[in-house]
Design an enzyme around this catalytic site. Structure first.
Site, mmCIF file in Angstrom:
data_model
loop_
_atom_site.group_PDB
_atom_site.id
_atom_site.type_symbol
_atom_site.label_atom_id
_atom_site.label_comp_id
_atom_site.label_asym_id
_atom_site.label_seq_id
_atom_site.Cartn_x
_atom_site.Cartn_y
_atom_site.Cartn_z
ATOM 1 N N HIS A 82 0.831 -1.226 0.000
ATOM 2 C CA HIS A 82 0.000 0.000 0.000
ATOM 3 C C HIS A 82 0.854 1.260 0.000
ATOM 4 C CE1 HIS A 82 -3.344 -2.709 1.245
ATOM 5 N NE2 HIS A 82 -2.382 -3.280 1.946
ATOM 6 N N SER A 108 15.928 21.833 -14.271
ATOM 7 C CA SER A 108 14.761 22.631 -14.603
ATOM 8 C C SER A 108 15.239 23.964 -15.158
ATOM 9 C CB SER A 108 13.918 22.854 -13.342
ATOM 10 O OG SER A 108 13.159 24.043 -13.475
ATOM 11 N N LYS A 119 16.675 21.829 -8.926
ATOM 12 C CA LYS A 119 16.040 20.556 -9.289
ATOM 13 C C LYS A 119 16.911 19.625 -10.105
ATOM 14 C CE LYS A 119 11.773 19.904 -9.672
ATOM 15 N NZ LYS A 119 10.485 19.839 -10.352
ATOM 16 N N GLU A 149 10.620 8.991 -16.136
ATOM 17 C CA GLU A 149 9.248 9.449 -16.421
ATOM 18 C C GLU A 149 8.838 9.098 -17.852
ATOM 19 O OE1 GLU A 149 8.564 13.616 -14.652
ATOM 20 O OE2 GLU A 149 10.721 13.300 -14.579
#
Ligand code: ARG
Length: 476
Positions: free
Chosen positions: A171, A292, A298, A305
């Site tokens: 979970h 970024s 970042k 992704e």
């Protein structure tokens, strides 16, 4: 090689098709040509098309169906066409619709009359089925090689982290400590089944459609065993109608690919989580992450992704072909020309996904300290506490579960780990508890003692690494 097929100018209907225009007075309209032509994508099949034509030509000569001299000319011409395409000097022409007619028309231009004998006892229907099967088979082999490479990358990392403790989740909540090596090997297992699915699909697809003709077979004394052998097929397909209309080989390829992509996507999702500074479990170097344009702090896991994102395309490719086929009567319908683009797209997408994932796994720096810390948070060794009560004191598991619940509540109140609970306080819950229990509930003990077959213990992981390496080497 030009990827943009020549299109006739709007309104220019051209002449009738030189390959099949015998009964047509005028050529197709521009829009007819645009919707009909597949050369923009099926030019990918050129190697297979030429290989199929060579095998067919040799068989026609051996069977006395065409004169040997014409056969020799055709083979010479096919070499020339092949050279032109390989060199990028071949001009693909949309008027000639597809790869089959582009190759044949060029053959005619190069060698003249004998070219006209090549299509004896053959139809584009068995030709395209053959070319496409060969392409899917070759691509299956290449992808199986990439799956093995990714498995090797996972196994190497797993070997290095057989004893690195991390939280195991259910979970997405920390459940029990596991080893990072064990976690990575779970993916190596999935990929092993993916490899098996491609291998099984390959074995089923490796039959020869050539010689089925348009649909019913042919009146010529052809030798389908010979063309099967020449093209590396195990045998001719048994039914000519099936041979020209079956595309399950492409469906199996796409389903094996979609399942494999889903596995890559799940791993990519985990890499994305692990990269998040709040986890901080792994880092990727500049080679596999991006910055970024606005936020200088970042480091984004774009490759992961995209592996995750591209999985949608793979599933779409499978769905596209399933739907294209579902309403088709036997045998060939032009709808089937729609089989190629999803397969080409899936092949390229999966290849990228496998290579990028292998790259990320190799590149990944593991922060064992952050993993260990996360593994000990959240009372992940509570099951071990209960197990100690069962094993050391002979308490029934249900009762032990209740006692453990109380111990967890105590640790929560004291804001400490189970291993740091004061013995005296534990004994207030259950007087027979001894100091031994406290050594039992460390994360290291928790993984070391899970040494059941298939379990997370470092010794099991090391053995699993050796076993997986042997499986990979046995069949590569
Ligand atoms: N370009 C066609 C395809 O990909 C080749 C087969 C055409 N056959 C036909 N009877 N029109 O399906």
């Amino acid at each position: 090689m030009s990827n943009t097929p020549k299109k006739p100018a709007p309104g220019n209907d051209g002449g009738s098709n030189s390959m099949w225009g015998g009964r047509f007075a005028a050529g197709p309209s521009a829009i007819m040509q645009a919707i009909n032509a597949s050369i923009g994508f099926d030019q990918k099949l050129w190697r297979q098309d030429i290989a199929g034509s060579r095998a067919h030509c040799r068989m026609l000569v051996a069977q006395g169906i065409i004169p040997a001299q014409d056969g020799a000319e055709i083979l010479r011409g096919l070499d020339l066409v092949e050279g032109e395409i390989a060199a990028g000097s071949f001009t693909f022409d949309a008027v000639l619709e597809d790869i089959h007619m582009n190759v044949e028309a060029r053959l005619k231009a190069l060698i003249g009359e004998p070219a006209g004998r090549l299509h004896t006892a053959r139809s584009r229907n068995d030709q395209v089925a053959t070319d496409f099967r060969l392409w899917v088979r070759d691509t299956t082999d290449a992808l199986m090689g990439e799956i093995r490479k990714l498995q090797r990358a996972l196994v190497d990392k797993a070997g290095a982290h057989a004893g690195t403790v991390m939280p195991g989740y259910t979970h997405l909540q920390a459940a029990q400590p596991v080893t990072f090596g064990h976690h990575l090997l779970a993916y190596a297992e999935m990929l092993d089944r993916d490899f098996g699915r491609f291998r099984d699909a390959r074995a089923r697809m490796n039959e020869n459609p050539l010689g089925a003709g348009a649909l019913a077979g042919t009146t010529y004394p052809i030798d389908r065993q010979a063309t099967a052998k020449a093209l590396g097929f195990d045998r001719p397909m048994a039914n000519s109608l099936d041979a020209v209309s079956d595309r399950d080989f492409a469906l199996e390829f796409l389903s094996a690919g979609a399942i494999c992509a889903v596995h890559l996507s799940r791993l990519a999702e985990e890499i994305t989580l692990w990269m998040n500074p709040q986890f901080g479990f792994v880092g990727l170097s500049d080679a596999f992450s991006t910055g970024s344009s606005m936020m200088p702090q970042k480091r984004n896991p774009d490759a992961a992704e995209l592996v995750r994102g591209k999985t949608g395309r793979m599933i779409g490719d499978l769905t596209t072909l399933l739907i294209a086929l579902k309403g088709l009567p036997l045998t060939y319908s032009k709808d089937m020309q729609e089989d190629k683009e999803p397969v080409f797209d899936a092949a390229e997408t999966l290849h990228l996904g496998l290579v990028a994932t292998a790259g990320m796994i190799g590149d990944m720096k593991v922060n064992a300290e952050a993993m260990r810390k996360a593994a000990s948070a959240g009372f992940t060794t509570a099951t071990d506490l209960a197990d100690w009560l069962v094993q050391a004191l002979g308490i029934a598991f249900r009762h032990a579960h209740e006692i453990t619940g109380k111990a967890v509540r105590l640790a929560e109140e004291k804001n400490c780990e189970l291993k740091d609970l004061p013995l005296a306080e534990l004994q207030k819950i259950e007087p027979r508890i001894t100091a031994d229990l406290l050594t039992f509930v460390t994360v290291e003990q928790a993984v070391t003692r899970r040494s059941s077959e298939g379990g997370t213990a470092p010794e099991r992981v090391r053995a699993a690494v050796t076993a997986m390496r042997a499986r990979i080497e046995k069949e590569s």
